[in-house]
Design a protein around this motif. Structure first.
Motif, PDB file in Angstrom:
ATOM      1  N   ARG A   1      27.796 -16.456  16.275  1.00 49.43           N
ATOM      2  CA  ARG A   1      28.850 -16.942  15.404  1.00 49.43           C
ATOM      3  C   ARG A   1      30.106 -16.102  15.634  1.00 49.43           C
ATOM      4  NH1 ARG A   1      25.121 -19.879  15.446  1.00 49.43           N
ATOM      5  NH2 ARG A   1      23.840 -20.613  13.701  1.00 49.43           N
TER       6      ARG A   1
ATOM      7  N   GLY B   1      34.525 -16.054  14.793  1.00 52.42           N
ATOM      8  CA  GLY B   1      35.681 -16.666  14.138  1.00 52.42           C
ATOM      9  C   GLY B   1      36.949 -15.861  14.362  1.00 52.42           C
TER      10      GLY B   1
ATOM     11  N   GLU C   1      26.684 -22.500   5.796  1.00 50.42           N
ATOM     12  CA  GLU C   1      27.482 -21.511   5.070  1.00 50.42           C
ATOM     13  C   GLU C   1      26.718 -20.194   5.023  1.00 50.42           C
ATOM     14  OE1 GLU C   1      29.108 -22.551   1.327  1.00 50.42           O
ATOM     15  OE2 GLU C   1      30.175 -24.319   2.072  1.00 50.42           O
TER      16      GLU C   1
ATOM     17  N   TYR D   1      31.782 -17.899   4.205  1.00 55.11           N
ATOM     18  CA  TYR D   1      32.292 -18.561   5.389  1.00 55.11           C
ATOM     19  C   TYR D   1      31.446 -19.807   5.666  1.00 55.11           C
ATOM     20  CZ  TYR D   1      34.471 -14.005   6.308  1.00 55.11           C
ATOM     21  OH  TYR D   1      35.191 -12.847   6.213  1.00 55.11           O
ATOM     22  N   GLU D   2      31.982 -20.685   6.506  1.00 57.77           N
ATOM     23  CA  GLU D   2      31.198 -21.785   7.043  1.00 57.77           C
ATOM     24  C   GLU D   2      31.211 -21.672   8.561  1.00 57.77           C
ATOM     25  OE1 GLU D   2      33.179 -25.334   5.681  1.00 57.77           O
ATOM     26  OE2 GLU D   2      34.504 -25.421   7.431  1.00 57.77           O
ATOM     27  N   ALA D   3      30.252 -22.320   9.205  1.00 61.53           N
ATOM     28  CA  ALA D   3      30.192 -22.311  10.664  1.00 61.53           C
ATOM     29  C   ALA D   3      29.665 -23.660  11.133  1.00 61.53           C
ATOM     30  CB  ALA D   3      29.300 -21.178  11.162  1.00 61.53           C
TER      31      ALA D   3
ATOM     32  N   ILE E   1      33.235 -19.789  13.229  1.00 58.53           N
ATOM     33  CA  ILE E   1      33.347 -19.417  11.820  1.00 58.53           C
ATOM     34  C   ILE E   1      34.717 -19.812  11.279  1.00 58.53           C
ATOM     35  CG2 ILE E   1      33.336 -17.497  10.171  1.00 58.53           C
ATOM     36  CD1 ILE E   1      31.612 -15.946  12.214  1.00 58.53           C
TER      37      ILE E   1
END
Length: 371
Positions: A147, A149, A197, A205-207, A233
């Protein structure tokens, strides 16, 4: 002193040029079609050349005599640079997240007398080095989750997002198919799906799936891991709104319109952060265990200029790989994968230290010669 040609004088290309120029170990030339962009780079005493990347002959001519070319051009121009590098007999590096382009680079590298090292940034790039390093410490793998971001520190719009790097690159990641390992086999899965999430350091966060972040890791670990995937992310709510633009308004079929909307409506920011989050589960010593790597990285000054976290991490990745090739820590020819590099070796490099949270101290960079 090794002669280096950097393709692209944009946010990332200019950061790469500054990092390498600052060392005193590389003779750097930056090529771009934009005279204005080149003028900004030239202020720092870096050599420049105005070049149309679509002109194959001019591009090949520009590459001749250089030790390596580092492409920071938009993904759709990367193939032109790779082909010219093969014809000119020059070591090749890029940052592309585009899966089709990387496959083409791999084909070009067959039988080459120089090295072809694509996907040298953050994701793809460093994230694969981390994941492979952790995975190598397991007796048997089950899942590998990557992940990453690049996020604004202070989100203030409905998308909870600010532009920090290539708009073309973001759109490409959100649209193209994604590679993953599912039940031990390499598969293609759709972008913007499999939303999840999670919480990190008290922030939600969301991914979701995005294209290209795994690089060649799927090929490397296929048959050795049950599940392997990469997700980008974002702050919660971003994916839902982007799906409206891409799917409901059908802007996935009108990329230039979407690019114009994003660049006119979504402001850029220098106040960003990069999150790297890797989780591996499997068996070790007869026990089912999990190991996680988490890191947050922020912007800093490079050659006296403030650079964003995504600029610094992306540029540091490709500069570190160049250093490692020069130092003989990478095979000198053919197609090279990011996961071939040992994590400790990468983090010990003067540029790779950025990922350990260290600053690019000019004196340390100059003292640690590349030769």
């Amino acid at each position: 002193m090794h002669s280096i040609l950097v393709i692209g004088a944009g946010k990332i290309g200019s950061t790469i040029a500054d990092m390498l120029h600052e060392t005193g170990d590389y003779a750097v030339t930056v090529a771009d079609a934009s005279a204005a962009a080149l003028a900004t780079v030239a202020k720092d005493g870096i050599k420049t050349i105005q070049l149309d990347f679509n002109d194959a002959v001019a591009l090949q001519t520009a590459l001749k005599g250089h030790y390596a070319v580092l492409s920071a051009a938009p993904y759709h121009l990367t193939a032109h640079v790779a082909k010219a590098a093969r014809l000119a007999g020059v070591n090749y590096f890029d940052l592309t997240e585009d899966v089709a382009t990387t496959r083409m680079v791999k084909e070009l590298a067959e039988g080459a007398s120089t090295a072809f090292i694509p996907q040298c940034g953050l994701a793809p790039g460093f994230i694969s080095i981390v994941a492979h390093d952790i995975a190598s410490r397991f007796d048997k793998l089950d899942t590998v989750r990557l992940r990453v971001g690049a996020l604004p520190q202070y989100p203030s719009n409905a998308l909870s997002y600010n532009l920090t790097w290539s708009t073309d690159g973001v759109i490409n990641e959100y649209i193209e198919r994604c590679e993953a390992v599912v039940d031990g086999r390499l598969r293609e899965v759709p972008a913007m799906e499999e939303l999840e999430e999670f919480s990190l350091d008290g922030t939600r966060y969301e991914a979701f799936n995005t294209s290209g972040g795994l690089g060649t890791l799927c090929e490397t670990l296929e048959g050795k891991v049950r599940s392997l995937n990469y997700k980008t992310i974002r702050y919660p709510g971003h994916c839902s709104l982007m799906r409206v633009l891409l799917n409901d308004l059908q802007l996935r079929n009108r990329r230039e319109v979407l690019k114009d909307i994003l660049e006119q409506a979504v402001p850029a920011t220098m106040q960003d952060m990069v999150i790297v989050f890797v989780t591996v589960t499997g068996e070790r010593g007869g026990r089912h265990v999990q190991e996680t790597y988490a890191r947050s990285i922020y912007g800093q000054k490079v050659a006296g200029k403030l650079r964003t976290a995504i600029q610094v991490t992306t540029a540091a990745g490709i500069c570190a790989m160049l250093d490692l090739l020069v130092q003989g820590k990478l095979e000198q020819k053919g197609f090279r994968r990011q996961e071939e590099i040992d994590l400790d070796t990468f983090l010990a490099n003067r540029f790779g230290r950025v990922y350990a949270g260290e600053r690019l101290d000019s004196d340390k960079i100059k003292l640690e010669t590349a030769a």
